[in-house]
Design a protein around this motif. Structure first.
Motif, PDB file in Angstrom:
ATOM      1  N   MET A   1       0.817  -1.196   0.000  1.00 44.26           N
ATOM      2  CA  MET A   1       0.000   0.000   0.000  1.00 44.26           C
ATOM      3  C   MET A   1       0.862   1.262   0.000  1.00 44.26           C
ATOM      4  SD  MET A   1      -3.053   0.964  -0.083  1.00 44.26           S
ATOM      5  CE  MET A   1      -4.048   2.358   0.190  1.00 44.26           C
ATOM      6  N   ASN A   2       2.033   1.190   0.617  1.00 45.90           N
ATOM      7  CA  ASN A   2       2.900   2.369   0.669  1.00 45.90           C
ATOM      8  C   ASN A   2       3.385   2.794  -0.712  1.00 45.90           C
ATOM      9  OD1 ASN A   2       2.689   2.651   3.415  1.00 45.90           O
ATOM     10  ND2 ASN A   2       4.472   1.367   3.850  1.00 45.90           N
ATOM     11  N   ALA A   3       3.426   1.855  -1.651  1.00 50.20           N
ATOM     12  CA  ALA A   3       3.878   2.191  -3.002  1.00 50.20           C
ATOM     13  C   ALA A   3       2.851   3.041  -3.739  1.00 50.20           C
ATOM     14  CB  ALA A   3       4.164   0.914  -3.789  1.00 50.20           C
ATOM     15  N   TYR A   4       1.588   2.958  -3.345  1.00 52.95           N
ATOM     16  CA  TYR A   4       0.532   3.699  -4.030  1.00 52.95           C
ATOM     17  C   TYR A   4       0.269   5.074  -3.425  1.00 52.95           C
ATOM     18  CZ  TYR A   4      -0.506  -0.653  -6.394  1.00 52.95           C
ATOM     19  OH  TYR A   4      -0.424  -1.772  -7.151  1.00 52.95           O
ATOM     20  N   VAL A   5       0.824   5.364  -2.276  1.00 55.03           N
ATOM     21  CA  VAL A   5       0.582   6.647  -1.613  1.00 55.03           C
ATOM     22  C   VAL A   5       1.044   7.827  -2.465  1.00 55.03           C
ATOM     23  CG1 VAL A   5       1.164   8.057   0.397  1.00 55.03           C
ATOM     24  CG2 VAL A   5       0.519   5.669   0.702  1.00 55.03           C
ATOM     25  N   PRO A   6       2.252   7.821  -3.052  1.00 57.00           N
ATOM     26  CA  PRO A   6       2.635   8.970  -3.909  1.00 57.00           C
ATOM     27  C   PRO A   6       1.709   9.158  -5.106  1.00 57.00           C
ATOM     28  CG  PRO A   6       4.562   7.658  -3.357  1.00 57.00           C
ATOM     29  CD  PRO A   6       3.374   6.898  -2.878  1.00 57.00           C
ATOM     30  N   ILE A   7       1.238   8.057  -5.682  1.00 55.48           N
ATOM     31  CA  ILE A   7       0.325   8.162  -6.825  1.00 55.48           C
ATOM     32  C   ILE A   7      -0.993   8.786  -6.382  1.00 55.48           C
ATOM     33  CG2 ILE A   7      -0.964   6.831  -8.536  1.00 55.48           C
ATOM     34  CD1 ILE A   7       1.382   4.845  -8.523  1.00 55.48           C
ATOM     35  N   LEU A   8      -1.490   8.366  -5.235  1.00 54.33           N
ATOM     36  CA  LEU A   8      -2.735   8.935  -4.725  1.00 54.33           C
ATOM     37  C   LEU A   8      -2.567  10.416  -4.366  1.00 54.33           C
ATOM     38  CD1 LEU A   8      -3.971   5.998  -2.481  1.00 54.33           C
ATOM     39  CD2 LEU A   8      -4.847   6.700  -4.705  1.00 54.33           C
ATOM     40  N   VAL A   9      -1.419  10.783  -3.821  1.00 51.54           N
ATOM     41  CA  VAL A   9      -1.173  12.188  -3.481  1.00 51.54           C
ATOM     42  C   VAL A   9      -1.134  13.041  -4.753  1.00 51.54           C
ATOM     43  CG1 VAL A   9       0.540  13.786  -2.529  1.00 51.54           C
ATOM     44  CG2 VAL A   9      -0.025  11.689  -1.300  1.00 51.54           C
ATOM     45  N   ILE A  10      -0.439  12.582  -5.762  1.00 54.61           N
ATOM     46  CA  ILE A  10      -0.371  13.337  -7.024  1.00 54.61           C
ATOM     47  C   ILE A  10      -1.754  13.423  -7.665  1.00 54.61           C
ATOM     48  CG2 ILE A  10       0.527  13.264  -9.381  1.00 54.61           C
ATOM     49  CD1 ILE A  10       3.148  12.259  -8.218  1.00 54.61           C
ATOM     50  N   GLY A  11      -2.518  12.322  -7.617  1.00 61.80           N
ATOM     51  CA  GLY A  11      -3.882  12.350  -8.144  1.00 61.80           C
ATOM     52  C   GLY A  11      -4.755  13.336  -7.396  1.00 61.80           C
ATOM     53  N   ALA A  12      -4.621  13.392  -6.067  1.00 62.93           N
ATOM     54  CA  ALA A  12      -5.404  14.334  -5.272  1.00 62.93           C
ATOM     55  C   ALA A  12      -5.003  15.775  -5.578  1.00 62.93           C
ATOM     56  CB  ALA A  12      -5.225  14.038  -3.779  1.00 62.93           C
ATOM     57  N   ILE A  13      -3.715  16.018  -5.751  1.00 62.24           N
ATOM     58  CA  ILE A  13      -3.253  17.372  -6.100  1.00 62.24           C
ATOM     59  C   ILE A  13      -3.789  17.769  -7.471  1.00 62.24           C
ATOM     60  CG2 ILE A  13      -1.208  18.740  -6.681  1.00 62.24           C
ATOM     61  CD1 ILE A  13       0.275  17.188  -4.470  1.00 62.24           C
ATOM     62  N   ALA A  14      -3.754  16.846  -8.432  1.00 62.10           N
ATOM     63  CA  ALA A  14      -4.261  17.147  -9.779  1.00 62.10           C
ATOM     64  C   ALA A  14      -5.764  17.426  -9.739  1.00 62.10           C
ATOM     65  CB  ALA A  14      -3.952  15.990 -10.721  1.00 62.10           C
ATOM     66  N   ALA A  16      -7.523  18.498  -7.132  1.00 58.79           N
ATOM     67  CA  ALA A  16      -7.729  19.770  -6.445  1.00 58.79           C
ATOM     68  C   ALA A  16      -7.393  20.948  -7.352  1.00 58.79           C
ATOM     69  CB  ALA A  16      -6.881  19.819  -5.174  1.00 58.79           C
ATOM     70  N   PHE A  17      -6.325  20.831  -8.126  1.00 63.52           N
ATOM     71  CA  PHE A  17      -5.954  21.901  -9.045  1.00 63.52           C
ATOM     72  C   PHE A  17      -7.026  22.092 -10.123  1.00 63.52           C
ATOM     73  CE2 PHE A  17      -3.872  23.361 -12.947  1.00 63.52           C
ATOM     74  CZ  PHE A  17      -3.408  24.599 -12.504  1.00 63.52           C
ATOM     75  N   VAL A  19     -10.295  21.304  -9.956  1.00 65.36           N
ATOM     76  CA  VAL A  19     -11.500  21.886  -9.350  1.00 65.36           C
ATOM     77  C   VAL A  19     -11.269  23.352  -9.010  1.00 65.36           C
ATOM     78  CG1 VAL A  19     -12.984  21.770  -7.298  1.00 65.36           C
ATOM     79  CG2 VAL A  19     -12.365  19.678  -8.505  1.00 65.36           C
ATOM     80  N   PHE A  20     -10.098  23.662  -8.465  1.00 65.84           N
ATOM     81  CA  PHE A  20      -9.771  25.045  -8.138  1.00 65.84           C
ATOM     82  C   PHE A  20      -9.761  25.918  -9.389  1.00 65.84           C
ATOM     83  CE2 PHE A  20      -6.505  28.347  -7.651  1.00 65.84           C
ATOM     84  CZ  PHE A  20      -7.074  29.093  -6.628  1.00 65.84           C
ATOM     85  N   SER A  21      -9.150  25.447 -10.472  1.00 61.94           N
ATOM     86  CA  SER A  21      -9.055  26.235 -11.706  1.00 61.94           C
ATOM     87  C   SER A  21     -10.435  26.509 -12.295  1.00 61.94           C
ATOM     88  CB  SER A  21      -8.195  25.504 -12.735  1.00 61.94           C
ATOM     89  OG  SER A  21      -6.887  25.364 -12.259  1.00 61.94           O
ATOM     90  N   VAL A  22     -11.286  25.504 -12.336  1.00 64.95           N
ATOM     91  CA  VAL A  22     -12.632  25.699 -12.885  1.00 64.95           C
ATOM     92  C   VAL A  22     -13.441  26.628 -11.996  1.00 64.95           C
ATOM     93  CG1 VAL A  22     -14.795  24.503 -13.410  1.00 64.95           C
ATOM     94  CG2 VAL A  22     -12.642  23.525 -14.138  1.00 64.95           C
ATOM     95  N   GLY A  23     -13.294  26.458 -10.695  1.00 60.87           N
ATOM     96  CA  GLY A  23     -14.026  27.329  -9.772  1.00 60.87           C
ATOM     97  C   GLY A  23     -13.598  28.771  -9.874  1.00 60.87           C
ATOM     98  N   VAL A  24     -12.309  29.027  -9.901  1.00 60.13           N
ATOM     99  CA  VAL A  24     -11.807  30.398 -10.004  1.00 60.13           C
ATOM    100  C   VAL A  24     -12.191  31.003 -11.349  1.00 60.13           C
ATOM    101  CG1 VAL A  24      -9.695  31.772 -10.176  1.00 60.13           C
ATOM    102  CG2 VAL A  24      -9.949  30.123  -8.340  1.00 60.13           C
ATOM    103  N   ALA A  25     -12.118  30.229 -12.408  1.00 60.44           N
ATOM    104  CA  ALA A  25     -12.466  30.754 -13.735  1.00 60.44           C
ATOM    105  C   ALA A  25     -13.935  31.138 -13.805  1.00 60.44           C
ATOM    106  CB  ALA A  25     -12.136  29.728 -14.806  1.00 60.44           C
TER     107      ALA A  25
END
Length: 125
Positions: A1-14, A16-17, A19-25
Motif C-alpha cells: 500500500m505504501n507504493a501507491y501513496v505517492p500516486i494517490l497524493v499526485i492524483g489528489a493534487i491534480a 484539487a488543481f 477543481v480550483f481552476s474551474v471554480g476560479v475561472a
C-alpha cells in the motif's frame, strides 16, 4: 500500500488543481456574452444564414467533406503510429514474435496508406 501513496497524493493534487481552476475561472471570468461568442464556429467559416426566407433554407455555408476526411485520416494514422512506441521500448524483450507482429502491423498500415493514396485521399487540391 505504501507504493501507491505517492500516486494517490499526485492524483489528489491534480484533482484539487482542476477543481480550483474551474471554480476560479467561473468567478473571475467574463460574463458578457454576445451573439458572436454564442454562435457555432466551424473551420473558419462564419455560420451566416442565407436570408432567403424559405423554410428549410440551409443556415451557413457548406463545408467540404474533404476537411473531415483529412482529419479522420490524420487521427487514424496518428493512432497507428502511437502503437509503435511501446514496441520500440520493449523491442528486446518481445523477441521474434514481437518482430513478426509488428511487421504484420506495418504491412497492414502500409496497405491502408497505399489504398488512400490510390483513392486520392492525400491530395490537397
Amino acid at each position: 500500500m505504501n507504493a501507491y501513496v505517492p500516486i494517490l497524493v499526485i492524483g489528489a493534487i491534480a484533482l484539487a488543481f482542476a477543481v480550483f481552476s474551474v471554480g476560479v475561472a467561473s468567478f473571475i471570468g467574463p460574463r458578457r456574452y454576445n451573439r458572436a461568442k454564442l454562435e457555432a464556429y466551424e473551420c473558419g467559416i462564419d455560420p451566416i444564414s442565407h436570408q432567403s426566407g424559405e423554410p428549410g433554407a440551409a443556415a451557413g455555408q457548406r463545408v467540404s467533406v474533404k476537411f473531415y476526411l483529412t482529419a479522420m485520416l490524420f487521427i487514424i494514422f496518428d493512432i497507428e503510429i502511437v502503437f509503435l512506441y511501446p514496441w520500440a521500448v520493449h523491442f528486446d524483450a518481445l523477441g521474434y514474435f514481437g518482430l513478426a507482429a509488428m511487421a504484420l502491423f506495418i504491412v497492414n498500415v502500409s496497405v491502408a496508406y497505399a489504398y488512400e493514396w490510390r483513392r486520392g485521399g492525400l491530395r490537397w487540391a
